[in-house]
Design a protein around this motif. Structure first.
Motif, mmCIF file in Angstrom:
data_model
loop_
_atom_site.group_PDB
_atom_site.id
_atom_site.type_symbol
_atom_site.label_atom_id
_atom_site.label_comp_id
_atom_site.label_asym_id
_atom_site.label_seq_id
_atom_site.Cartn_x
_atom_site.Cartn_y
_atom_site.Cartn_z
ATOM 1 N N GLY A 152 0.979 -1.184 0.052
ATOM 2 C CA GLY A 152 0.030 -0.021 -0.031
ATOM 3 C C GLY A 152 0.826 1.150 0.141
ATOM 4 O O GLY A 152 1.262 1.652 1.235
ATOM 5 N N SER A 153 1.237 1.667 -1.216
ATOM 6 C CA SER A 153 2.203 2.670 -1.318
ATOM 7 C C SER A 153 1.679 4.104 -0.908
ATOM 8 O O SER A 153 2.224 5.159 -0.904
ATOM 9 C CB SER A 153 2.793 2.667 -2.596
ATOM 10 N N GLU A 154 0.069 4.278 -1.321
ATOM 11 C CA GLU A 154 -0.373 5.692 -1.097
ATOM 12 C C GLU A 154 -1.680 5.726 -0.320
ATOM 13 O O GLU A 154 -2.592 4.821 -0.575
ATOM 14 C CB GLU A 154 -0.724 6.072 -2.517
ATOM 15 N N PHE A 155 -1.749 6.705 0.515
ATOM 16 C CA PHE A 155 -2.682 6.542 1.735
ATOM 17 C C PHE A 155 -3.077 7.801 2.064
ATOM 18 O O PHE A 155 -2.233 8.642 1.981
ATOM 19 C CB PHE A 155 -2.604 5.292 2.773
ATOM 20 N N ALA A 156 -4.018 8.079 3.000
ATOM 21 C CA ALA A 156 -4.385 9.300 3.420
ATOM 22 C C ALA A 156 -4.922 9.003 4.960
ATOM 23 O O ALA A 156 -5.738 7.979 4.899
ATOM 24 C CB ALA A 156 -5.375 10.095 2.861
ATOM 25 N N GLY A 157 -4.918 9.812 5.881
ATOM 26 C CA GLY A 157 -5.496 9.533 7.246
ATOM 27 C C GLY A 157 -4.973 10.874 8.158
ATOM 28 O O GLY A 157 -4.657 11.854 7.683
ATOM 29 N N VAL A 158 -5.080 10.367 9.701
ATOM 30 C CA VAL A 158 -4.918 11.470 10.466
ATOM 31 C C VAL A 158 -3.840 11.166 11.491
ATOM 32 O O VAL A 158 -3.369 9.740 11.773
ATOM 33 C CB VAL A 158 -6.165 11.481 11.445
ATOM 34 N N LEU A 195 3.043 9.319 0.879
ATOM 35 C CA LEU A 195 3.639 8.566 -0.264
ATOM 36 C C LEU A 195 4.993 7.741 0.413
ATOM 37 O O LEU A 195 5.884 8.038 0.301
ATOM 38 C CB LEU A 195 4.046 9.322 -1.315
ATOM 39 N N ALA A 196 4.640 6.488 1.053
ATOM 40 C CA ALA A 196 5.457 5.803 1.860
ATOM 41 C C ALA A 196 5.907 4.647 1.102
ATOM 42 O O ALA A 196 7.244 4.189 1.630
ATOM 43 C CB ALA A 196 4.875 5.418 3.203
ATOM 44 N N GLY A 197 5.730 4.290 0.005
ATOM 45 C CA GLY A 197 6.190 3.032 -0.821
ATOM 46 C C GLY A 197 5.707 1.782 -0.306
ATOM 47 O O GLY A 197 5.265 0.904 -1.007
ATOM 48 N N ASN A 198 5.092 1.636 0.895
ATOM 49 C CA ASN A 198 4.228 0.440 1.541
ATOM 50 C C ASN A 198 3.692 1.132 2.866
ATOM 51 O O ASN A 198 3.906 2.207 3.254
ATOM 52 C CB ASN A 198 5.138 -0.779 1.773
ATOM 53 N N GLY A 199 2.996 0.027 3.292
ATOM 54 C CA GLY A 199 2.481 0.365 4.731
ATOM 55 C C GLY A 199 0.865 0.882 4.724
ATOM 56 O O GLY A 199 0.241 0.730 5.961
ATOM 57 N N GLY A 200 0.386 1.195 3.663
ATOM 58 C CA GLY A 200 -1.071 1.730 3.611
ATOM 59 C C GLY A 200 -2.438 0.843 3.840
ATOM 60 O O GLY A 200 -3.273 0.997 4.301
#
Length: 324
Positions: free
Chosen positions: A62-68, A88-93
């Motif tokens: 999960g390379s691209e995500f949004a949150g708080v 834009l973390a490359g992974n972790g989303g």
């Protein structure tokens, strides 16, 4: 926290949803509660061990995500708990929480939803870097966008129009071509049924497109390169069609054309000032209504396998977004 873990990158079926201790941010890091994550083609490649970047195992794709922002580590001053951000973390989303380096985050505009925030930077960032920086696109030029109904394709259509270009959108079905017209394409080509070279010749008066945006590769590359305009720029974005084409080099010579590689991930790492410039321009265009992420469907995070199947089956128009 809960997340989809990849213990062995042998494909999507090996991903497992499980609980793990919620990590705490270290120096320079932020703990993010994920509100939405989008699925991009590299997210498929990375779990098949086919991507340039190979994270240590196990990892959460999960390379691209949004949150708080929930917590920040030592030295982080740009963000605080409660901030709405995109990553834009490359992974972790693909999980409920993620640890993200602070320099991989940017503030989410107040008017932008988490779903749009999760579907924006990767595709629009790639496309603005490709078209304006690498492709040197000028107002009045003609752009051919291949795979124009996909995530990067729909972004490229909108950005090229915002930059004042004439856009020919090429896609694999009449339905996808109709969608491209709705988002601003001037002309469309269904390359599943039409002769691509003849269609390009007719639509450009024999001149050919000035810039080609190609995230597809495969069998489309050579006929399109043969059709490119004098001093044309052929932008190599990726190979969603499955094959890496081998082009005769004399084609570039005969057309005085450029074959231009676009590696947005390394651009972000190597040229952060250029990335920030692009994001400011995209933010302005978003506020003006000139660009807007096309979300094909929002699925629960538990349906990640279904989302991957839809992407690999080329059933997606725009972007797929997953929410907890």
């Amino acid at each position: 926290m809960q997340a989809w873990f990849c213990d062995n990158p042998i494909g999507v079926d090996a991903l497992q949803w499980r609980e793990a201790p919620t990590p705490q941010p270290q120096a320079g890091q932020v703990l993010l509660a994920v509100k939405a994550a989008s699925l991009n083609f590299p997210d498929l490649l990375i779990v098949e061990n086919k991507y340039q970047f190979k994270p240590p195992l196990p990892f959460v794709p999960g390379s691209e995500f949004a949150g708080v922002v929930e917590a920040v580590g030592e030295g982080v001053t740009a963000f605080k708990p409660g901030d709405r951000v995109a990553a834009l973390a490359g992974n972790g989303g693909f999980g409920s929480h993620a640890i993200v380096p602070a320099d991989k985050l940017f503030p989410l505009p107040d008017a932008m939803s988490y779903e749009h925030g999760a579907a924006f930077a990767f595709t629009y960032g790639t496309s603005i870097h490709a078209l304006l920086d690498r492709g040197r696109l000028k107002a009045g030029e003609t752009v051919l966008v291949l795979g124009a109904a996909g995530g990067v394709g729909t972004a490229a259509v909108q950005i090229a129009k915002a930059a004042g270009a004439r856009v020919i959108a090429a896609a694999s079905s009449d339905e996808k071509c109709a969608l491209c017209k709705e988002i601003g394409a001037d002309e469309t080509i269904n390359y599943s049924s039409a002769n691509l070279r003849e269609a390009l010749k007719a639509l450009t008066g024999g001149k050919g497109p000035d810039v080609v945006y190609d995230p597809v590769g495969g069998d489309l590359a050579e006929p399109v390169f043969r059709s490119i305009a004098w001093r044309g720029r052929y932008l190599v974005i990726g190979f969603a069609g499955g094959g890496i084409p081998a082009l005769p080099w004399n084609l570039a010579l005969l057309k005085g054309a450029d074959l231009v590689g676009v590696f947005w991930g390394d651009f972000v790492r190597r040229e952060p000032a250029g990335f920030q410039r692009d994001m400011r321009q995209l933010g302005q265009w978003y506020a003006e209504g000139k660009v807007k992420p096309l979300v094909h469907q929002t699925l629960p995070m538990s349906d990640l396998h279904k989302a991957y199947a839809m992407m690999s089956g080329r059933q997606v128009i725009g972007k797929l977004v997953l929410t907890p």
